[in-house]
Design an enzyme around this catalytic site. Structure first.
Site, PDB file in Angstrom:
ATOM      1  N   ASP A  84       0.830  -1.201   0.000  1.00 54.30           N
ATOM      2  CA  ASP A  84       0.000   0.000   0.000  1.00 54.30           C
ATOM      3  C   ASP A  84       0.868   1.255   0.000  1.00 54.30           C
ATOM      4  O   ASP A  84       2.075   1.206   0.290  1.00 54.30           O
ATOM      5  CB  ASP A  84      -0.904  -0.032   1.244  1.00 54.30           C
ATOM      6  CG  ASP A  84      -2.212   0.719   1.049  1.00 54.30           C
ATOM      7  OD1 ASP A  84      -2.282   1.559   0.136  1.00 54.30           O
ATOM      8  OD2 ASP A  84      -3.158   0.479   1.820  1.00 54.30           O
ATOM      9  N   ASP A 108     -10.866   2.126  -2.984  1.00 49.88           N
ATOM     10  CA  ASP A 108     -11.426   1.842  -1.654  1.00 49.88           C
ATOM     11  C   ASP A 108     -12.941   1.878  -1.693  1.00 49.88           C
ATOM     12  O   ASP A 108     -13.599   1.444  -0.746  1.00 49.88           O
ATOM     13  CB  ASP A 108     -10.939   2.884  -0.639  1.00 49.88           C
ATOM     14  CG  ASP A 108      -9.582   2.507  -0.066  1.00 49.88           C
ATOM     15  OD1 ASP A 108      -9.176   1.342  -0.219  1.00 49.88           O
ATOM     16  OD2 ASP A 108      -8.938   3.386   0.529  1.00 49.88           O
TER      17      ASP A 108
HETATM   18  C1  GLA Z   1      -5.769   2.016   2.222  1.00 49.05           C
HETATM   19  C2  GLA Z   1      -6.198   0.837   1.389  1.00 49.05           C
HETATM   20  C3  GLA Z   1      -7.193   0.007   2.162  1.00 49.05           C
HETATM   21  C4  GLA Z   1      -6.602  -0.457   3.471  1.00 49.05           C
HETATM   22  C5  GLA Z   1      -6.124   0.761   4.259  1.00 49.05           C
HETATM   23  C6  GLA Z   1      -5.362   0.352   5.476  1.00 49.05           C
HETATM   24  O1  GLA Z   1      -6.808   2.916   2.377  1.00 49.05           O
HETATM   25  O2  GLA Z   1      -6.711   1.252   0.175  1.00 49.05           O
HETATM   26  O3  GLA Z   1      -7.583  -1.109   1.395  1.00 49.05           O
HETATM   27  O4  GLA Z   1      -5.538  -1.317   3.214  1.00 49.05           O
HETATM   28  O5  GLA Z   1      -5.277   1.589   3.478  1.00 49.05           O
HETATM   29  O6  GLA Z   1      -4.889   1.424   6.189  1.00 49.05           O
END
Ligand code: GLA
Length: 724
Positions: free
Chosen positions: A474, A544
């Protein structure tokens, strides 16, 4: 042979699948762009080159008494500023005396059967490559242009490598990857704009005189995707010329379309030259990122197929690209930071036997991370949450035949972390100035080798010491303070490109060094979805926003360039955590099954009916996964402008197809709605399980399917077609 040079006319013909790309060496040695588009013969097309503009334009130095040629009216393969080319240019150098003049002329060329790698940067593999060496007319700066063409995909890739053989430092104020001139000025521009939670929306606008551009200044390829399309005004989804330019790059970029006063449109781009200056010392070399130029005369569908095929075949990790994907249960929306071994085991217990085969343990397993205020960088297990370390939960998965995945954010650091306390200067900042925070975190200065060594060692140690099958990588904030404490003053504007090089080094040393581990990319949702990272990440978390309705839009836009096999999609709970919307469980799954799929919910909260539905949904995903991973996508209804969304995904041999449609709102007494599946074999007969009918491809494509107007919002309609 796909690359041909005509000695007499000094013309290069690059011939790929359904395309020709043609340019020549003119009498000065300047490379003149002549043509890009549908295949043409190997004829001398210089008759159509731009005419000179005697009265108002500056003559090319050396041509004044002769034919009075002007750069401004000629097509270019590399264009530089200062000698009469008043379009946007692709290169601008600055010598020590302050001069910014440069003109690049042909020296030699060679055809390479092996595509060389670009130093420090990812690129596509395969194809046949033309390398053209150019020299700057008045100095010993050299530029090598690389072009690669493919027999089986409709793309041409390009990049440039500069070499400074002078005795002084030459500054690169602008060093784009490519330039070329379209013969007219009446095109539309297509881009993929967006932001967190609503990534990659298609946006089409007519070009007019002046320069239109898309860019990122954030150190990440960002939510404005590094893509620019040039379309004939009458190009549609199915018909007409469509050209695409997609940068294999993950940092600040720019792509421009410049309509000048010469009746032409110049397209170019590469590293963003805003806040960029690279000091190329004597003897040094500099490579630009690669651009992937696609062409189709079958509309946007053809352009998308060119990209999808090229990326699946020549870019994405060949070890995993054709493999069946992990079907994941991700605990992020299920638990956020609030989990322990028991809670995770409980989530797994419910879905045992459902076909979901991988647990991805998301953010919160390390340091003292109980919320997003701390611990990024402290890549050791929080044993308060996970008693016994990761082993307990990993063993629990493996004993049940499930794989185990783990979340990392390798490039970031929390100010509240052991890492920051030990190395506060490792975070990007300008000394003495309060840095801008985003999600309570900073970005590591991975332009520094010692910082990269720490990251590589920390992640690789976790991967070595634990049986981890899958990593979600990420990156949850963009860069600020474009500054590195280790760079000298005159190199500070190299920071964003050095960040990209640092990132690729991390990817090589972590991803390439752990070939058995499956890597998924992510960046605060789909904030860094680019071809460079697809070289390392087999799939990327698309957004997300897991709301089925929003996902139809996001996946529609993303599909312009990126194959469905690269778009990671999850079914989550309702009300949706991003939009508050309630959609049917099956609709969420049907939309999430248009890519490598998973679930992201607390399975223990599911109703008995939902639990049963998961097994059914996963079984039907498995039946059609091969079509999603390898098939051809045909878009039908665009949810940005319609109450409907519809995709048909057709196996390459046309033996099978998955047709998925979605209606946003039920409208009382609505007009009839038909969808017209595309891409089938018109003569073949297909069994349509859901309709309990067998029909020929031509009937299905021309008569279409009528969608029932039952009283349900956000409803999907799925048809699985099999040739009989
Ligand atoms: C980002 C990702 C999510 C999750 C969060 C965790 O927003 O897109 O899928 O992994 O971080 O903090």
């Amino acid at each position: 042979m796909s690359i041909f040079f005509d000695e007499q006319s000094k013309t290069f013909y690059l011939e790929g699948k359904n395309l020709s790309y043609v340019f020549g060496i003119n009498k000065f040695g300047f490379l003149e762009h002549l043509y890009f588009g549908a295949p043409i013969g190997r004829e001398d097309i210089r008759y159509a080159r731009g005419y000179s503009g005697r009265y108002a334009n500056a003559a090319i130095p050396g041509s004044y008494d002769d034919t009075y040629e002007t750069y401004d009216k000629l097509g270019a393969e590399i264009s530089s500023y200062g000698s009469g080319d008043y379009h946007e240019c692709s290169v601008q150098l600055m010598y020590e005396n302050g001069s910014r003049l440069s003109e690049f002329f042909y020296l030699s060329h060679e055809i390479l059967t092996e595509k060389p790698r670009i130093p420090g940067m990812p690129s596509l593999r395969g194809g046949e490559t033309l390398k053209i060496s150019l020299k700057e007319k008045n100095s010993d700066v050299f530029a090598d242009l690389y072009y690669t063409v493919y027999d089986d995909v409709s793309i041409v890739t390009r990049h440039v490598e500069f070499r400074n053989a002078t005795k002084e430092t030459v500054k690169l104020l602008r060093a784009y990857s490519f330039t070329l001139d379209f013969p007219r000025n009446d095109y539309d521009m297509l881009d993929l704009e967006g932001a967190w939670g609503r990534e990659r929306r298609t946006e089409r606008t007519p070009l007019h005189h002046g320069t239109a551009f898309v860019d990122s200044k954030s150190g990440a390829s960002g939510t404005l995707n590094p893509f620019l399309g040039i379309l004939d005004r009458d190009t549609t989804e199915e018909h007409g010329n469509a050209y695409g330019f997609n940068l294999v790059y993950s940092s600040s970029f720019v792509l421009k379309a410049d309509v000048g006063t010469t009746g032409t449109t110049r397209v170019m781009g590469g590293i963003n030259d805003f806040d960029f200056c690279w000091a190329l010392a004597a003897g040094e070399e500099f490579a630009t990122p690669e651009v992937v130029m696609a062409f189709s005369n079958e509309g946007l569908t053809g352009m998308s197929h060119a990209y999808h095929d090229a990326y699946r075949k020549y870019l994405i990790n060949p070890r995993f690209v054709n493999e069946s994907r992990p079907i994941v249960i991700n605990n992020w929306e299920a638990t956020y930071f609030d989990f322990n071994n028991e809670r995770l085991m409980g989530i797994i217990d419910v879905i045992e036997g459902s076909g979901i085969n991988t647990l991805v343990l998301d953010d919160g397993w390390f340091g003292t991370r109980n919320d997003d205020h701390q611990s990024l960088g402290d890549w050791y297990v929080n044993t308060n949450k996970l008693e016994g370390g990761l082993k307990t939960i990993i063993d629990y998965c493996h004993e049940r035949g499930m794989k185990f995945g783990l979340w990392f954010e390798p490039e970031c650091i929390s100010p509240n972390s052991d890492l920051y306390r030990a190395h506060p200067d490792w975070a990007i900042h300008v000394p003495g100035i309060e840095p801008a925070m985003s999600r309570y975190q900073m970005v590591l200065d991975i332009t520094r080798p010692e910082v990269r060594d720490y990251v590589v060692n920390a992640v690789n140690t976790m991967l070595k010491e634990n049986e981890i099958d899958y990593v979600k990588w990420d990156f949850n904030r963009l860069l600020t303070e474009n500054y590195s404490v280790k760079l000298p003053r005159e190199r500070q504007q190299e920071m964003h490109h050095r960040y990209a090089l640092g990132l690729y080094d991390l990817c090589e040393r972590i991803i390439e060094a752990n070939p058995h581990v499956f890597f998924e990319g992510c960046a605060g949702g789909g904030g860094r979805f680019d071809p460079a990272l697809l070289r390392y990440f087999t799939q990327v978390w698309t957004s997300d926003d897991t709301d089925a309705y929003m996902r139809t839009r996001i996946q529609y836009g993303t599909s312009m360039i990126y194959p469905l096999s690269a778009q990671s999609c999850h079914t989550s709970i309702c009300p949706n955590h991003q939009t508050g919307r309630i959609t049917p469980f099956d609709s969420r799954a049907d939309i999430a099954h248009l890519g490598p799929t998973g679930y992201e919910l607390d399975t223990k909260q599911m109703t008995e009916e939902e639990k049963k539905a998961v097994s059914r949904q996963v079984a039907s995903y498995k039946e059609t996964e091969h079509i999603i991973l390898h098939g051809d996508l045909y878009r039908m209804d665009d949810p940005h402008v319609s109450n409907y969304f519809a995709f048909s995904v057709v196996a390459k041999d046309k033996s099978e197809a998955l047709v998925t449609a979605f209606r946003a709102l039920c409208i009382c007494n609505d007009e009839n709605k038909r969808i017209y599946p595309r891409g089938l074999d018109k003569d073949a007969r297909y069994e349509i399980r859901e309709l309990d009918m067998t029909l020929t491809g031509s009937t299905i494509m021309n008569v279409g399917f009528l969608l029932p107007n039952d009283m349900v919002d956000f409803k999907t309609f799925v048809f699985h077609l099999k040739r009989v």
